[in-house]
Design a protein around this motif. Structure first.
Motif, mmCIF file in Angstrom:
data_model
loop_
_atom_site.group_PDB
_atom_site.id
_atom_site.type_symbol
_atom_site.label_atom_id
_atom_site.label_comp_id
_atom_site.label_asym_id
_atom_site.label_seq_id
_atom_site.Cartn_x
_atom_site.Cartn_y
_atom_site.Cartn_z
ATOM 1 N N ASP A 30 -0.810 2.962 -3.326
ATOM 2 C CA ASP A 30 -0.469 3.929 -2.285
ATOM 3 C C ASP A 30 0.812 4.666 -2.670
ATOM 4 O O ASP A 30 1.884 4.060 -2.732
ATOM 5 C CB ASP A 30 -0.283 3.221 -0.946
ATOM 6 C CG ASP A 30 -0.103 4.180 0.211
ATOM 7 O OD1 ASP A 30 0.845 4.992 0.161
ATOM 8 O OD2 ASP A 30 -0.885 4.118 1.173
ATOM 9 N N PRO A 31 0.757 5.980 -2.920
ATOM 10 C CA PRO A 31 1.947 6.708 -3.386
ATOM 11 C C PRO A 31 3.109 6.648 -2.403
ATOM 12 O O PRO A 31 4.267 6.551 -2.824
ATOM 13 C CB PRO A 31 1.437 8.149 -3.560
ATOM 14 C CG PRO A 31 -0.038 8.033 -3.692
ATOM 15 C CD PRO A 31 -0.443 6.853 -2.866
ATOM 16 N N ARG A 91 -0.106 3.107 -10.519
ATOM 17 C CA ARG A 91 -1.022 3.134 -9.382
ATOM 18 C C ARG A 91 -2.154 2.122 -9.511
ATOM 19 O O ARG A 91 -2.948 1.976 -8.592
ATOM 20 C CB ARG A 91 -1.578 4.539 -9.191
ATOM 21 C CG ARG A 91 -0.506 5.559 -8.840
ATOM 22 C CD ARG A 91 -1.108 6.865 -8.392
ATOM 23 N NE ARG A 91 -1.841 6.701 -7.152
ATOM 24 C CZ ARG A 91 -2.521 7.688 -6.561
ATOM 25 N NH1 ARG A 91 -2.543 8.890 -7.113
ATOM 26 N NH2 ARG A 91 -3.168 7.474 -5.441
ATOM 27 N N ASP A 92 -2.242 1.422 -10.640
ATOM 28 C CA ASP A 92 -3.241 0.365 -10.778
ATOM 29 C C ASP A 92 -2.782 -0.607 -11.846
ATOM 30 O O ASP A 92 -1.793 -0.370 -12.556
ATOM 31 C CB ASP A 92 -4.630 0.939 -11.102
ATOM 32 C CG ASP A 92 -4.651 1.751 -12.378
ATOM 33 O OD1 ASP A 92 -4.259 1.208 -13.427
ATOM 34 O OD2 ASP A 92 -5.057 2.924 -12.337
ATOM 35 N N GLY A 93 -3.495 -1.742 -11.958
ATOM 36 C CA GLY A 93 -3.076 -2.770 -12.889
ATOM 37 C C GLY A 93 -3.161 -2.354 -14.346
ATOM 38 O O GLY A 93 -2.312 -2.730 -15.156
ATOM 39 N N ALA A 94 -4.185 -1.573 -14.691
ATOM 40 C CA ALA A 94 -4.326 -1.138 -16.086
ATOM 41 C C ALA A 94 -3.193 -0.193 -16.473
ATOM 42 O O ALA A 94 -2.679 -0.244 -17.596
ATOM 43 C CB ALA A 94 -5.681 -0.464 -16.279
ATOM 44 N N SER A 137 12.456 -5.993 -16.126
ATOM 45 C CA SER A 137 13.296 -7.049 -15.573
ATOM 46 C C SER A 137 12.766 -7.502 -14.214
ATOM 47 O O SER A 137 12.968 -8.648 -13.812
ATOM 48 C CB SER A 137 14.740 -6.562 -15.447
ATOM 49 O OG SER A 137 14.798 -5.382 -14.648
ATOM 50 N N LEU A 138 12.066 -6.597 -13.492
ATOM 51 C CA LEU A 138 11.493 -6.927 -12.188
ATOM 52 C C LEU A 138 10.133 -6.251 -12.059
ATOM 53 O O LEU A 138 9.979 -5.075 -12.386
ATOM 54 C CB LEU A 138 12.407 -6.440 -11.058
ATOM 55 C CG LEU A 138 11.856 -6.559 -9.627
ATOM 56 C CD1 LEU A 138 11.711 -8.027 -9.226
ATOM 57 C CD2 LEU A 138 12.746 -5.811 -8.638
ATOM 58 N N LEU A 139 9.155 -7.000 -11.571
ATOM 59 C CA LEU A 139 7.844 -6.446 -11.243
ATOM 60 C C LEU A 139 7.606 -6.661 -9.755
ATOM 61 O O LEU A 139 7.683 -7.789 -9.260
ATOM 62 C CB LEU A 139 6.740 -7.141 -12.045
ATOM 63 C CG LEU A 139 5.297 -6.839 -11.625
ATOM 64 C CD1 LEU A 139 4.974 -5.353 -11.820
ATOM 65 C CD2 LEU A 139 4.299 -7.704 -12.380
ATOM 66 N N VAL A 140 7.333 -5.568 -9.039
ATOM 67 C CA VAL A 140 6.924 -5.635 -7.637
ATOM 68 C C VAL A 140 5.472 -5.174 -7.597
ATOM 69 O O VAL A 140 5.175 -4.034 -7.947
ATOM 70 C CB VAL A 140 7.801 -4.745 -6.740
ATOM 71 C CG1 VAL A 140 7.358 -4.878 -5.277
ATOM 72 C CG2 VAL A 140 9.271 -5.113 -6.884
ATOM 73 N N THR A 141 4.564 -6.049 -7.192
ATOM 74 C CA THR A 141 3.139 -5.714 -7.300
ATOM 75 C C THR A 141 2.362 -6.161 -6.075
ATOM 76 O O THR A 141 2.737 -7.122 -5.397
ATOM 77 C CB THR A 141 2.518 -6.371 -8.554
ATOM 78 O OG1 THR A 141 1.155 -5.965 -8.670
ATOM 79 C CG2 THR A 141 2.573 -7.889 -8.490
ATOM 80 N N ASP A 142 1.301 -5.430 -5.791
ATOM 81 C CA ASP A 142 0.295 -5.881 -4.838
ATOM 82 C C ASP A 142 -0.674 -6.775 -5.596
ATOM 83 O O ASP A 142 -0.721 -6.760 -6.834
ATOM 84 C CB ASP A 142 -0.430 -4.667 -4.244
ATOM 85 C CG ASP A 142 -1.151 -4.987 -2.940
ATOM 86 O OD1 ASP A 142 -1.414 -6.174 -2.679
ATOM 87 O OD2 ASP A 142 -1.453 -4.052 -2.194
ATOM 88 N N LEU A 143 -1.450 -7.558 -4.883
ATOM 89 C CA LEU A 143 -2.495 -8.366 -5.512
ATOM 90 C C LEU A 143 -3.823 -7.626 -5.553
ATOM 91 O O LEU A 143 -4.694 -7.953 -6.356
ATOM 92 C CB LEU A 143 -2.666 -9.685 -4.759
ATOM 93 C CG LEU A 143 -1.450 -10.620 -4.804
ATOM 94 C CD1 LEU A 143 -1.652 -11.811 -3.889
ATOM 95 C CD2 LEU A 143 -1.161 -11.080 -6.219
ATOM 96 N N GLU A 176 -7.413 7.151 -6.946
ATOM 97 C CA GLU A 176 -7.946 8.304 -6.231
ATOM 98 C C GLU A 176 -9.277 7.969 -5.570
ATOM 99 O O GLU A 176 -9.565 8.418 -4.453
ATOM 100 C CB GLU A 176 -8.128 9.496 -7.187
ATOM 101 C CG GLU A 176 -6.826 10.053 -7.727
ATOM 102 C CD GLU A 176 -6.303 9.270 -8.909
ATOM 103 O OE1 GLU A 176 -6.983 8.308 -9.345
ATOM 104 O OE2 GLU A 176 -5.196 9.585 -9.383
ATOM 105 N N ASP A 177 -10.108 7.178 -6.259
ATOM 106 C CA ASP A 177 -11.380 6.757 -5.664
ATOM 107 C C ASP A 177 -11.143 5.913 -4.414
ATOM 108 O O ASP A 177 -11.834 6.069 -3.406
ATOM 109 C CB ASP A 177 -12.191 5.943 -6.681
ATOM 110 C CG ASP A 177 -12.551 6.744 -7.912
ATOM 111 O OD1 ASP A 177 -13.197 7.786 -7.760
ATOM 112 O OD2 ASP A 177 -12.183 6.345 -9.012
ATOM 113 N N LEU A 178 -10.156 5.018 -4.482
ATOM 114 C CA LEU A 178 -9.841 4.176 -3.334
ATOM 115 C C LEU A 178 -9.350 5.030 -2.169
ATOM 116 O O LEU A 178 -9.703 4.787 -1.005
ATOM 117 C CB LEU A 178 -8.795 3.145 -3.721
ATOM 118 C CG LEU A 178 -8.672 1.901 -2.840
ATOM 119 C CD1 LEU A 178 -9.985 1.148 -2.760
ATOM 120 C CD2 LEU A 178 -7.563 0.987 -3.360
ATOM 121 N N ALA A 179 -8.540 6.058 -2.462
ATOM 122 C CA ALA A 179 -8.061 6.952 -1.402
ATOM 123 C C ALA A 179 -9.234 7.705 -0.769
ATOM 124 O O ALA A 179 -9.280 7.892 0.457
ATOM 125 C CB ALA A 179 -7.037 7.935 -1.975
#
Length: 599
Positions: A11-12, A33-36, A49-55, A278-281
């Motif tokens: 989500d932008p 915007r995605d894992g890849a 040094s820091l990763l903030v991620t959704d699952l 974009e597909d998810l949006a």
């Protein structure tokens, strides 16, 4: 390890909020915007040094991203904070925190202050405790189920034809075999409409709620994407996954105007799912529109029952044409751009403001089909194919829809497209308004556009084109049809730039791009792969057909010097393997070209 913070968030707006928070802590933030895409950034820049991620991430989920990251030797010191809406995913991630190297797990509903404090603790080397999951209260669930009951959404009759058509179109648009309109009830999920299910599930039209991916969408009030269910630590033991029915899933919540989540509009594949942000949006926008339509239908049914009880008769003095004619003069008098759409998706009347905005004569618009009108609007944007898909979701006249568009012409501006349905004798009409919400696009949106659209040729960039190519190859395999790939290199581009200047080289490259686009239309697409190299995808075209397209490209007298190579996907070959063969074939053709010039 690089001193930057990586934000993996589809989500932008949320990503921008996290970016601002990290900037306040003195960190350089980079968004994926995605894992890849996050993987690619790490490959280029090293572990952050820091990763903030959704699952829940498109293309590669957060569990897979973290597993991959921990295999890198430079990621030992990377701190990880997870922010997600899905409590069950969050609990499972906490169980795997030592393996995945997770320092903090936060609910999507956490306040900005809590997120900021947690990031500070993580950066200082502390592990934040797991907050208790926010279980939905019994009263909240009772109200949600009562809402479904009051709307009379569950019935024993066959699925409604219009909803069946909708899910069929959704499956085709997203290139998947299965699409569902699923309602999550007390102890089961029930399919209000469905396409592509195995016969036993199609007959039953339900599964236990414990099996339901859509249950998580309802619980989290968020879209959920599971790119590879067979490898997912939460879903791999699901009976539907073990039986090979679900290999991947993406679902968006059906949210009512009062905030209840009825269920999900979802797409399912038996293979890993290659859908981008974009597909998810687009799926979210469609789910929002469908939920609004379901509410509108429920209100109409309640009104009809009320009239029957009171012995009232609906007014029949106005016909459809006379009702629309009364509105035509009002539309023409408005200063804001407006289009009146009659039942059956017929542009009926517009005003001068709309005509000026879109660069179309006002008298021509009522003669267009709604599809042609949408194509014209999409053609004014930087990504016509994506925009047309989003506008197609708005094309049913019985549903309300709103969308923000970034036009490139007649001049750059951002528009808000809002469709408001209303009943007329004989059906449902729409009042479509286009409001200008600002001329220049934001720097963030402009950066994103430049990443996906090549400014010189107007083709997809390699980043966007690779996503589309992978998706088309997967779709062609499912449909049992071939898929060709054509690589084209403008071999004389460097010499042309040196002899006649870069403007001349740019003009020639644009000309080749336009010619290639014309050759692969309407089912294929072209990509600026790198420098003077273009790629064309040819869905439904076998090796012989791809070779014929290649010869047509070379068959124009006086055309620029190009070298090309054509291949077709072979069996279950990995898409990267197809591309590697195409690149090797192009290298051989270029070597032959150079040898011929030297000879």
């Amino acid at each position: 390890m690089s001193s930057y913070a990586l934000i993996a968030e589809p989500d932008p707006a949320r990503a921008a909020g996290l970016l601002s928070l990290l900037a306040g802590e003195g960190l350089e933030g980079v968004m994926a915007r995605d894992g890849a895409e996050a993987q690619e950034l790490v490959r280029r820049r090293g572990a952050p040094s820091l990763l903030v991620t959704d699952l829940s991430l498109p293309r590669l989920d957060g569990f897979a991203l973290l597993t991959w990251l921990r295999e890198r030797s430079d990621a030992a010191g990377t701190r990880v904070a997870v922010v997600t809406a899905f409590d069950e995913l969050r609990v499972r991630a906490w169980q795997l925190k030592d393996v995945l190297g997770i320092d903090a797990l936060l609910s999507r509903r956490a306040s900005a202050d809590l997120v900021r404090d947690t990031v500070r603790r993580v950066l200082s080397g502390q592990r934040a405790p797991l907050p208790a999951p926010a279980e939905p209260g019994a009263e909240q669930e009772r109200l949600r189920l009562a809402r479904i009951d009051s709307m009379r959404l569950v019935d024993e009759g066959p699925p409604e034809a219009e909803l069946q058509e909708l899910v069929t179109e959704v499956a085709q648009a997203f290139g998947v075999p299965v699409a569902l309109l699923s309602l999550v009830l007390g102890d089961r999920q029930w399919f209000k409409a469905h396409v592509g299910l195995p016969p036993s599930l199609a007959r039953a039209r339900e599964t236990p709620r414990d099996w339901s991916f859509c249950h998580h969408v309802v619980q989290g009030h968020e879209s959920l994407v599971v790119p590879d269910a067979a490898r997912h630590p939460v879903f791999r033991d699901n009976p539907l996954v073990r039986d090979g029915i679900i290999g991947s899933y993406a679902g968006a919540p059906l949210v009512t105007s009062t905030g209840e989540v009825l269920g999900s509009l979802c797409v399912i594949d038996t293979r890993p799912l290659v859908l981008g942000a974009e597909d998810l949006a687009a799926l979210r926008e469609l789910a929002r529109r469908v939920a609004g339509d379901m509410e509108q239908r429920a209100r109409a049914r309640q009104g009809t029952r009320g009239m029957a009880r009171e012995g009232a008769r609906p007014e029949t003095a106005l016909t459809e044409e006379s009702a629309l004619a009364l509105l035509r003069d009002a539309v023409r008098a408005l200063d804001v751009p407006v289009l009146l759409v009659a039942p059956g998706r017929r542009p009926f009347a517009c005003n001068g403001a709309l005509a000026d905005l879109l660069g179309l004569p006002a008298e021509r618009i009522p003669g267009l089909s709604f599809e042609a009108f949408c194509q014209h609007v999409a053609g004014l944007t930087a990504d016509p194919a994506l925009t047309l898909r989003q506008l197609d979701l708005a094309s049913e006249s019985s549903r309300g829809f709103h969308l923000t568009l970034a036009l490139e012409s007649p001049r750059p501006r951002r528009l808000r497209w809002v469709a408001r349905p209303f009943p007329v004798p004989g059906g449902v009409a729409q009042l479509l308004t286009l409001s200008d919400v600002g001329s220049p696009v934001s720097p963030r949106d402009e950066r994103e556009r430049l990443l996906r659209v090549d400014a010189l040729t107007g083709l997809d960039t390699r980043r966007a084109g690779e996503e589309r190519l992978w998706r088309e190859i997967g779709r062609c395999r499912r449909d049992g049809v071939p898929c060709g790939v054509l690589l084209v290199d403008l071999v004389g581009l460097g010499r042309l730039n040196a002899e006649r200047g870069f403007d001349a080289g740019d003009a020639v490259l644009r000309g080749v791009a336009r010619r290639l686009e014309g050759l692969v239309a309407p089912s294929g697409f072209a990509v600026r792969w790198e420098g003077g190299t273009l790629l064309a995808a040819l869905p439904g075209v076998d090796a012989a057909g791809a070779e014929a397209v290649r010869h047509r490209l070379h068959g124009v007298p006086g055309s620029p010097e190009v070298v090309s190579a054509a291949v077709a996907v072979e069996g279950e070959e990995d898409p990267q393997g197809t591309l590697t063969r195409a690149q090797a074939a192009l290298a051989r053709e270029k070597a032959g070209y150079r040898a011929a010039r030297l000879g």
